[in-house]
Structures are given as structure tokens and as C-alpha cells.
Scaffold this motif. Structure first.
Motif, PDB file in Angstrom:
ATOM      1  N   ILE A  91       0.856  -1.187   0.000  1.00 43.42           N
ATOM      2  CA  ILE A  91       0.000   0.000   0.000  1.00 43.42           C
ATOM      3  C   ILE A  91       0.895   1.241   0.000  1.00 43.42           C
ATOM      4  O   ILE A  91       1.668   1.467   0.932  1.00 43.42           O
ATOM      5  CB  ILE A  91      -0.933   0.010   1.218  1.00 43.42           C
ATOM      6  N   MET A  92       0.760   2.062  -1.060  1.00 39.55           N
ATOM      7  CA  MET A  92       1.674   3.183  -1.269  1.00 39.55           C
ATOM      8  C   MET A  92       1.114   4.527  -0.816  1.00 39.55           C
ATOM      9  O   MET A  92       1.878   5.466  -0.603  1.00 39.55           O
ATOM     10  CB  MET A  92       2.039   3.262  -2.747  1.00 39.55           C
ATOM     11  N   ASP A  93      -0.202   4.647  -0.699  1.00 43.74           N
ATOM     12  CA  ASP A  93      -0.785   5.919  -0.255  1.00 43.74           C
ATOM     13  C   ASP A  93      -2.122   5.654   0.419  1.00 43.74           C
ATOM     14  O   ASP A  93      -2.639   4.533   0.391  1.00 43.74           O
ATOM     15  CB  ASP A  93      -0.928   6.908  -1.424  1.00 43.74           C
ATOM     16  N   ASN A  94      -2.678   6.710   1.024  1.00 43.11           N
ATOM     17  CA  ASN A  94      -3.907   6.532   1.802  1.00 43.11           C
ATOM     18  C   ASN A  94      -5.173   6.541   0.958  1.00 43.11           C
ATOM     19  O   ASN A  94      -6.275   6.449   1.508  1.00 43.11           O
ATOM     20  CB  ASN A  94      -4.000   7.592   2.908  1.00 43.11           C
ATOM     21  N   VAL A  95      -5.033   6.655  -0.374  1.00 44.31           N
ATOM     22  CA  VAL A  95      -6.217   6.560  -1.235  1.00 44.31           C
ATOM     23  C   VAL A  95      -6.343   5.169  -1.837  1.00 44.31           C
ATOM     24  O   VAL A  95      -7.244   4.914  -2.632  1.00 44.31           O
ATOM     25  CB  VAL A  95      -6.196   7.630  -2.346  1.00 44.31           C
ATOM     26  N   GLY A  96      -5.442   4.260  -1.479  1.00 42.71           N
ATOM     27  CA  GLY A  96      -5.617   2.861  -1.840  1.00 42.71           C
ATOM     28  C   GLY A  96      -4.819   2.341  -3.004  1.00 42.71           C
ATOM     29  O   GLY A  96      -5.110   1.252  -3.509  1.00 42.71           O
ATOM     30  N   HIS A  97      -3.792   3.060  -3.471  1.00 44.20           N
ATOM     31  CA  HIS A  97      -2.962   2.533  -4.550  1.00 44.20           C
ATOM     32  C   HIS A  97      -1.983   1.496  -4.002  1.00 44.20           C
ATOM     33  O   HIS A  97      -1.310   1.727  -2.991  1.00 44.20           O
ATOM     34  CB  HIS A  97      -2.185   3.653  -5.248  1.00 44.20           C
ATOM     35  N   ILE A  98      -1.923   0.365  -4.695  1.00 47.19           N
ATOM     36  CA  ILE A  98      -1.062  -0.749  -4.293  1.00 47.19           C
ATOM     37  C   ILE A  98      -0.106  -1.081  -5.425  1.00 47.19           C
ATOM     38  O   ILE A  98      -0.518  -1.222  -6.583  1.00 47.19           O
ATOM     39  CB  ILE A  98      -1.907  -1.992  -3.953  1.00 47.19           C
ATOM     40  N   LEU A  99       1.174  -1.176  -5.097  1.00 46.07           N
ATOM     41  CA  LEU A  99       2.180  -1.621  -6.056  1.00 46.07           C
ATOM     42  C   LEU A  99       2.394  -3.114  -5.888  1.00 46.07           C
ATOM     43  O   LEU A  99       2.487  -3.613  -4.762  1.00 46.07           O
ATOM     44  CB  LEU A  99       3.506  -0.886  -5.835  1.00 46.07           C
ATOM     45  N   THR A 100       2.501  -3.820  -7.007  1.00 45.89           N
ATOM     46  CA  THR A 100       2.805  -5.242  -6.974  1.00 45.89           C
ATOM     47  C   THR A 100       3.564  -5.608  -8.239  1.00 45.89           C
ATOM     48  O   THR A 100       3.847  -4.740  -9.079  1.00 45.89           O
ATOM     49  CB  THR A 100       1.512  -6.079  -6.838  1.00 45.89           C
ATOM     50  N   ALA A 101       3.895  -6.887  -8.386  1.00 45.65           N
ATOM     51  CA  ALA A 101       4.557  -7.357  -9.607  1.00 45.65           C
ATOM     52  C   ALA A 101       3.503  -7.612 -10.677  1.00 45.65           C
ATOM     53  O   ALA A 101       2.418  -8.127 -10.386  1.00 45.65           O
ATOM     54  CB  ALA A 101       5.347  -8.631  -9.312  1.00 45.65           C
ATOM     55  N   ALA A 102       3.819  -7.275 -11.922  1.00 45.18           N
ATOM     56  CA  ALA A 102       2.856  -7.436 -13.013  1.00 45.18           C
ATOM     57  C   ALA A 102       2.475  -8.897 -13.200  1.00 45.18           C
ATOM     58  O   ALA A 102       1.313  -9.204 -13.497  1.00 45.18           O
ATOM     59  CB  ALA A 102       3.427  -6.856 -14.305  1.00 45.18           C
ATOM     60  N   HIS A 103       3.437  -9.815 -13.012  1.00 47.74           N
ATOM     61  CA  HIS A 103       3.107 -11.222 -13.253  1.00 47.74           C
ATOM     62  C   HIS A 103       2.141 -11.787 -12.208  1.00 47.74           C
ATOM     63  O   HIS A 103       1.547 -12.839 -12.413  1.00 47.74           O
ATOM     64  CB  HIS A 103       4.391 -12.071 -13.321  1.00 47.74           C
ATOM     65  N   VAL A 104       1.962 -11.069 -11.099  1.00 47.12           N
ATOM     66  CA  VAL A 104       1.012 -11.502 -10.085  1.00 47.12           C
ATOM     67  C   VAL A 104      -0.429 -11.321 -10.566  1.00 47.12           C
ATOM     68  O   VAL A 104      -1.314 -12.111 -10.216  1.00 47.12           O
ATOM     69  CB  VAL A 104       1.245 -10.723  -8.766  1.00 47.12           C
ATOM     70  N   VAL A 105      -0.682 -10.283 -11.385  1.00 47.45           N
ATOM     71  CA  VAL A 105      -2.057  -9.964 -11.787  1.00 47.45           C
ATOM     72  C   VAL A 105      -2.259 -10.062 -13.300  1.00 47.45           C
ATOM     73  O   VAL A 105      -3.275  -9.606 -13.810  1.00 47.45           O
ATOM     74  CB  VAL A 105      -2.452  -8.551 -11.298  1.00 47.45           C
ATOM     75  N   ALA A 106      -1.312 -10.655 -14.009  1.00 48.91           N
ATOM     76  CA  ALA A 106      -1.442 -10.773 -15.464  1.00 48.91           C
ATOM     77  C   ALA A 106      -2.492 -11.820 -15.823  1.00 48.91           C
ATOM     78  O   ALA A 106      -2.476 -12.937 -15.293  1.00 48.91           O
ATOM     79  CB  ALA A 106      -0.097 -11.137 -16.079  1.00 48.91           C
TER      80      ALA A 106
END
Length: 353
Positions: A91-106
Motif C-alpha cells: 500500500i503506497m498511499d492513503n487513497v488505496g494505490h497498491i504496487l505489486t509485480a505485473a506477473h502476479v495480476v497478469a
């Protein structure tokens, strides 16, 4: 009766006593901080090394990602099957943006996010960048824990790092390692992802999780384990996308929906031509057919020393310059072919994701 008289040195005795008292008081005041520091160092030396503070700061912002994908039917069963895939995110900010690896959600049909406080919710994909293997998700929840970040932070070789994720769905797990390289290594996953190398273990399900330093600040997004030429796993060599690059990609995906990069169409290395030509540059190992490089006349074994008037110190630097050039831009390239020097102009096109 006779009255006694004070000794002649009475006044000097009083003065010496006062001066001595002042000296002792000054020494006590001066030594007190040193004594307190010495006592604190003794207490710290007697305690075991712990990263509990760093984990407590960072871990609540690392989420578990569960996604469903369909696998095509086989010869024995024509029906497609649904497969649960595991991953982690930050979780990168308080508005709900999440960073992850692209292959996790491809190529997934649904994504569920599980927070460490027990809350679960669905997620929307904001953007994917296959080149750096990063993706941005968005969730709609209040009071979100946010990973500690320092925009000026730069990692160094030898830093202690902690990888936080959900390997094999065992629950949140922390592994420890040392940074071995902070980027610029060619031939690892792809040359446009300037990856950090470390030995903090990343097993299946931990990809996309947080790599933090000993104070809990985010230094990278966990990516993958290195694989040898035959595809075999190599123990002790793992990679993460550095925080500065991951943050830049995230902002671009949020604002523009995609990351546009320039494309030249060469494979390259730093050696062996640097010693031959006695100056740094890019040794071209292959040229993609019908690419801007091919159309400009570049060939394998050419040695590029200058792009757009800028001397190139290494292959990663040259590729980074090309990558940040807008498609349609003309660049002049100076290079050696054998003992002869040439100049050509290339028109950069868009790199396909």
C-alpha cells in the motif's frame, strides 16, 4: 578574655574550596552525557539485534493478493479450469494505490486483497508495465496503513534488507538479506528493468511484496529469483525493482495509464570492445530485423560511443537514454565498425509492452 583571630590564609582557603567545587561540578556536567551514552551502549550491546521496529512499521502495509485465472482445457479435459494464484503487494498511499509485480495480476479474472488487520476487498487494475514487471492496483477502504517512504533514499551495496510477503500462502513472512548490487547488470530479466540484487529469499507468493531497510523504509518491490540458462532456480540470487524506479512507474501508470518507452532494436553488452577502442560504449551483439537500428544500418559487433551528442559510459546508460526518448524523435548515433568511425541517424519508435 582574648578574642581569637582567623588565620591569615582563611580567605585564600575559602577561595580554593569554591574554585575546587566549581571544577568538580563542571566535570560532572561535562561527563554526565558521556556516562549516559556509555550506559546506553552497554545496554544495547547486551541486547540481541532485532528488526522488530522496522517490521512493525512496514508489515501492516504489505497485503496478500489472491487472483483467479482460467487455464485452457487439455486433451483429456476440454473444460477450462480456474486456478488460484498468490502474490503480495504494498500500500503506497492513503487513497488505496497498491504496487505489486505485473506477473502476479497478469491475465486474471478477479483480484482479492487481504490486509493484515483482517479486512478483505476486491481490487481494480489501474495499469501494468510488463517491462519493469510492475502493476498498480486500487482498493476502496478507509484508514489504510501506508508503507514508510523516503523519496531521497538510495540503497548501497552491503545494506541489510528485509523482504516481506506471503510465500506459499503461509501467512506474512519476513526474510533477511544483503544488497549485492543496486542496478546496471545486463541480461537479468530484461535490460530496461534496473534491478537490485540481494539474497533475501522470495518464494512463490512473495513476489510484489516489500523490500525494506533496517528502519522499515521501502527500498524496492520484490520481483523474482534468478534462474540459470536451463531455467533452474539459483539459490541466494533474488531481485527487486528499486523504490525510485517503482515510484516513477507507479505515478506514470496512475496519470497516463501506460509507460511509453523509446525503442532502438539492439541487444548489447559493455564488453569486450571497451578495451579495443579504449573508451566506454555499447557493444552491439544483435540487431532486431526491421527495427530503427536495422533501418539506420547498424550491425552486430558495431560499437556505439555517442548518442545524440552524449558520450555513453555503459550499455545500461545508453539503453536508459533510448528508453526515455519519445517515439518519433531522431537521434544521431556515432559508432565504430572495426577501425572505422561512422555516424548515422535513427528514428526512435515505441517499445511494445
Amino acid at each position: 578574655m582574648t578574642r581569637s583571630t582567623p588565620p591569615k590564609n582563611w580567605f585564600s582557603y575559602i577561595v580554593r574550596s569554591v574554585v575546587l567545587g566549581l571544577v568538580v561540578a563542571a566535570l560532572v556536567i561535562w561527563l554526565q552525557p558521556l556516562l549516559e551514552r556509555w550506559q546506553l551502549e552497554r545496554q544495547q550491546a547486551s541486547q540481541p539485534i532485532s528488526y522488530a521496529k522496522a517490521v512493525n512499521r512496514a508489515a501492516p502495509a504489505v497485503v496478500n493478493i489472491y487472483s483467479l485465472s482460467e487455464v485452457r482445457g487439455s486433451y483429456y479435459s476440454r473444460r477450462p479450469s480456474t486456478v488460484l494464484r498468490l502474490g503480495s503487494g504494498v500500500i503506497m498511499d492513503n487513497v488505496g494505490h497498491i504496487l505489486t509485480a505485473a506477473h502476479v495480476v497478469a491475465d486474471v479474472s478477479s483480484i482479492e486483497i487481504a490486509l493484515q488487520d483482517g479486512r478483505r476487498t476486491s481490487a481494480q487494475v489501474i495499469g501494468v508495465d510488463a517491462i519493469t514487471d510492475l502493476a498498480v492496483l486500487r482498493i476502496e477502504l478507509d484508514n489504510l496503513p501506508v508503507i514508510p517512504q523516503d523519496h531521497q533514499l538510495r540503497s548501497s551495496v552491503g545494506d541489510v534488507v528485509l523482504a516481506i510477503g506471503n510465500p506459499l500462502n503461509l501467512g506474512q513472512t519476513i526474510t533477511q538479506g544483503i544488497v549485492s548490487a543496486t542496478g546496471g547488470r545486463m541480461g537479468v530479466i530484461n535490460s530496461h528493468a534496473d534491478l537490485m540484487q540481494m539474497d533475501a529469499v522470495i518464494n512463490e507468493g512473495a513476489s510484489g511484496g516489500a523490500l525494506v531497510n533496517s528502519e522499515g523504509y521501502l527500498v524496492g518491490i520484490n520481483n523474482a529469483q534468478f534462474r540459470g540458462p536451463a531455467g533452474q532456480s539459483v539459490e541466494g540470487i533474488y531481485f527487486a525493482v528499486p523504490y525510485s524506479l517503482a515510484r516513477s512507474i507507479m505515478r506514470t501508470l496512475i496519470e497516463e495509464g501506460e509507460v511509453v518507452r523509446g525503442y532502438l532494436g539492439i541487444n548489447s553488452s559493455d564488453n569486450p570492445a571497451a578495451q579495443t577502442y579504449q573508451q566506454p560504449g555499447i557493444f552491439v551483439t544483435a540487431v532486431d530485423p526491421n527495427s530503427p537500428a536495422a533501418q539506420a544500418g547498424l550491425r552486430p559487433e558495431d560499437y556505439i560511443v555517442e548518442i545524440a551528442g552524449q558520450q555513453i559510459s555503459s550499455a545500461p546508460e545508453g539503453l536508459a537514454l533510448i528508453s526515455t526518448t519519445r517515439p518519433g524523435t531522431e537521434l544521431e548515433i556515432r559508432y565504430f565498425r572495426g577501425n572505422e568511425q561512422f555516424t548515422t541517424t535513427v528514428t526512435i519508435t515505441k517499445l511494445a509492452n
